[in-house]
Scaffold this active site. Structure first.
Site, mmCIF file in Angstrom:
data_model
loop_
_atom_site.group_PDB
_atom_site.id
_atom_site.type_symbol
_atom_site.label_atom_id
_atom_site.label_comp_id
_atom_site.label_asym_id
_atom_site.label_seq_id
_atom_site.Cartn_x
_atom_site.Cartn_y
_atom_site.Cartn_z
ATOM 1 N N CYS A 154 -7.788 -13.590 13.990
ATOM 2 C CA CYS A 154 -8.656 -12.409 13.954
ATOM 3 C C CYS A 154 -8.576 -11.620 15.267
ATOM 4 O O CYS A 154 -8.323 -10.409 15.270
ATOM 5 C CB CYS A 154 -10.088 -12.830 13.633
ATOM 6 S SG CYS A 154 -10.666 -14.279 14.558
HETATM 7 N N1 LIG Z 1 -13.588 -17.521 10.509
HETATM 8 C C1 LIG Z 1 -12.755 -16.549 10.856
HETATM 9 O O1 LIG Z 1 -13.168 -15.438 11.225
HETATM 10 C C2 LIG Z 1 -11.260 -16.785 10.808
HETATM 11 C C3 LIG Z 1 -10.432 -15.698 11.033
HETATM 12 C C4 LIG Z 1 -9.047 -15.872 10.991
HETATM 13 C C5 LIG Z 1 -8.525 -17.129 10.730
HETATM 14 N N2 LIG Z 1 -9.355 -18.178 10.546
HETATM 15 C C6 LIG Z 1 -8.738 -19.493 10.269
HETATM 16 O O2 LIG Z 1 -8.853 -19.730 8.875
HETATM 17 C C7 LIG Z 1 -9.028 -21.139 8.637
HETATM 18 C C8 LIG Z 1 -10.338 -21.339 7.877
HETATM 19 O O3 LIG Z 1 -11.378 -20.830 8.693
HETATM 20 P P1 LIG Z 1 -12.914 -20.829 8.238
HETATM 21 O O4 LIG Z 1 -13.635 -20.112 9.307
HETATM 22 O O5 LIG Z 1 -13.025 -20.388 6.818
HETATM 23 O O6 LIG Z 1 -13.209 -22.429 8.334
HETATM 24 P P2 LIG Z 1 -14.469 -23.222 7.831
HETATM 25 O O7 LIG Z 1 -15.581 -22.271 7.551
HETATM 26 O O8 LIG Z 1 -14.697 -24.334 8.796
HETATM 27 O O9 LIG Z 1 -13.976 -23.834 6.427
HETATM 28 C C9 LIG Z 1 -12.967 -24.792 6.332
HETATM 29 C C10 LIG Z 1 -12.660 -25.076 4.876
HETATM 30 O O10 LIG Z 1 -11.568 -25.993 4.798
HETATM 31 C C11 LIG Z 1 -11.946 -27.159 4.024
HETATM 32 N N3 LIG Z 1 -11.281 -28.282 4.692
HETATM 33 C C12 LIG Z 1 -11.520 -28.755 5.949
HETATM 34 N N4 LIG Z 1 -10.653 -29.739 6.243
HETATM 35 C C13 LIG Z 1 -9.854 -29.879 5.155
HETATM 36 C C14 LIG Z 1 -8.758 -30.750 4.843
HETATM 37 N N5 LIG Z 1 -8.311 -31.672 5.716
HETATM 38 N N6 LIG Z 1 -8.163 -30.605 3.625
HETATM 39 C C15 LIG Z 1 -8.604 -29.700 2.735
HETATM 40 N N7 LIG Z 1 -9.633 -28.865 2.978
HETATM 41 C C16 LIG Z 1 -10.253 -28.952 4.168
HETATM 42 C C17 LIG Z 1 -13.466 -27.191 4.051
HETATM 43 O O11 LIG Z 1 -13.999 -27.716 2.841
HETATM 44 P P3 LIG Z 1 -14.179 -29.267 2.548
HETATM 45 O O12 LIG Z 1 -14.396 -29.930 3.880
HETATM 46 O O13 LIG Z 1 -15.341 -29.356 1.616
HETATM 47 O O14 LIG Z 1 -12.878 -29.701 1.892
HETATM 48 C C18 LIG Z 1 -13.803 -25.690 4.098
HETATM 49 O O15 LIG Z 1 -13.807 -25.146 2.797
HETATM 50 C C19 LIG Z 1 -9.050 -21.823 10.022
HETATM 51 O O16 LIG Z 1 -7.773 -22.321 10.309
HETATM 52 C C20 LIG Z 1 -9.404 -20.672 10.966
HETATM 53 O O17 LIG Z 1 -8.904 -20.844 12.274
HETATM 54 C C21 LIG Z 1 -10.721 -18.037 10.561
#
Ligand SMILES: NC(=O)c1ccc[n+]([C@@H]2O[C@H](COP(=O)([O-])OP(=O)(O)OC[C@H]3O[C@@H](n4cnc5c(N)ncnc54)[C@H](OP(=O)(O)O)[C@@H]3O)[C@@H](O)[C@H]2O)c1
Length: 350
Positions: A154
């Site tokens: 981001c």
């Molecule tokens: N937040 C932002 O603004 C943003 C922006 C750009 C990129 N990102 C990137 O996008 C990715 C997701 O970010 P987020 O903010 O949405 O994260 P988040 O809110 O922490 O959500 C993580 C998701 O992944 C699942 N998960 C966690 N570990 C897992 C595993 N080992 N296998 C399968 N599922 C798993 C979790 O569900 P369960 O644990 O129930 O399976 C949850 O649905 C990250 O890599 C982050 O760096 C985030």
């Protein structure tokens, strides 16, 4: 056009939630699998009431299983933490699927740099050369044939779009760039942590990871390509007491004396055929609320003649433009669709 079945690993995270919102009304990409280990068994509308009445709301959440995703989908979004994404990507690619990874696992070209900044040895370094960096304004031609897209971070999206025209036109000193970036709390993800509790974030403002945030090598890698020279950037993030949005104030040094109108004309020309980048009129500065929930990157330009600095201010929505909307734009290109299919999103202000 026939619907294209897509899967989403990590539907309960903030980027997964945003993907579910966008895919619920996408004209071609059909959300077919949505995974979470914690919520498996429930229909999506049980955790996202805003999906009530949409077919996507009836999709049953499943536990993540690469074989099941491969049998049901043509393309999969990986909205999971870095380190967790790379094995899913490898397995799905072998099965012939296309993958858009929202994590950092495939953004850095050098596995050694990844290990240094993420504290983790890359388990699939052979895939790094084939990953296309998913910024449509820079890489749309390569994205059309990509099998694996590394969706940008981001903060990097806001900084790279903010500086690309200055680098393309040789306007700035490559050794003197400071990006002062501010993000809303959803940038940290949805997992519980004390530092992100309401009382810790609300009504205060703090800097963190100054000069050592993990997005630094990604920003430097992509800006160096644009500049044609190795660059370092002082990247300094801050946490805003808002839920979504990023505003980056980027301080640069001009290589010659220029009026802001001259810089503005070059920026406007650079993005003339890129409707998601809005170069604001001279005298106007962007705000996070005017890009909320959209693909827009708004850019404001200031020239400070006393210090000969060009100050670029860019604003994006971290969840849409900085993550899930951008991921859908990449998936569109990878699927032979117009880049903006399903992404005609107006701001959600206030
Ligand atoms: N937040 C932002 O603004 C943003 C922006 C750009 C990129 N990102 C990137 O996008 C990715 C997701 O970010 P987020 O903010 O949405 O994260 P988040 O809110 O922490 O959500 C993580 C998701 O992944 C699942 N998960 C966690 N570990 C897992 C595993 N080992 N296998 C399968 N599922 C798993 C979790 O569900 P369960 O644990 O129930 O399976 C949850 O649905 C990250 O890599 C982050 O760096 C985030």
């Amino acid at each position: 056009m026939q619907p294209i079945p897509v899967g989403l690993v990590g539907v309960t995270g903030y980027t997964g939630m945003e993907l579910a919102r966008i895919l619920a009304v996408h004209p071609v990409l059909k959300l077919t699998r949505a995974t979470s280990r914690a919520e498996a068994g429930k229909p999506l509308k049980a955790i996202y009431p805003f999906l009530e009445g949409f077919p996507a709301g009836d999709v049953a959440i499943t536990a993540p299983d690469a074989a099941d995703l491969a049998a049901s989908c043509k393309l999969v979004f990986l909205a999971v933490p870095h380190g967790a994404a790379m094995d899913y990507a490898a397995e799905l690619l072998v099965a012939g699927l296309k993958v858009v990874d929202l994590s950092a696992d495939f953004r850095l070209h050098d596995a050694g740099v990844y290990a240094d900044w993420y504290g983790l040895a890359h388990r699939h370094p052979a895939l790094l050369p084939e990953a296309v960096y998913g910024l449509p304004e820079l890489n749309s031609a390569r994205l059309k044939t990509a099998k694996l897209t590394a969706n940008p971070g981001c903060y990097p999206t806001s900084v790279i779009l903010g500086l690309a025209p200055a680098l393309a036109n040789g306007l700035i000193d490559l050794t003197d760039i400071v990006a002062d970036s501010k993000s809303g709390a959803s940038g940290a993800g949805r997992k519980a942590s004390t530092a992100m509790l309401f009382c810790e974030v609300h009504d205060t403002f703090r800097a963190y990871n100054l000069g050592k945030h993990r997005h630094t090598p990604e920003i430097e890698q992509e800006l160096s390509k644009l500049a044609g020279a190795t660059m370092t950037v002082s990247f300094n993030p801050h946490l805003l007491p808002i839920d979504r949005g990023i505003l980056s104030t980027i301080y640069t040094k001009l290589t010659r004396v220029m009026a802001v109108e001259e810089v503005h004309a070059l920026y406007a020309a650079h993005y003339a055929d890129k409707p998601w980048v809005r170069v604001l009129p001279v005298g106007k500065l962007p705000e996070t609320r005017y890009v909320r929930g959209t693909m827009f990157c708004d850019i404001g330009l200031v020239v400070d003649p006393r210090t000969n600095r060009l100050i670029v201010v860019s604003a994006i929505d971290n969840l849409c433009r900085g993550a899930s909307g951008q991921a859908v734009a990449c998936a569109n290109l990878m699927s032979g669709l117009p880049v903006d299919a399903g992404l005609f999103l107006a701001p959600m202000m206030p």
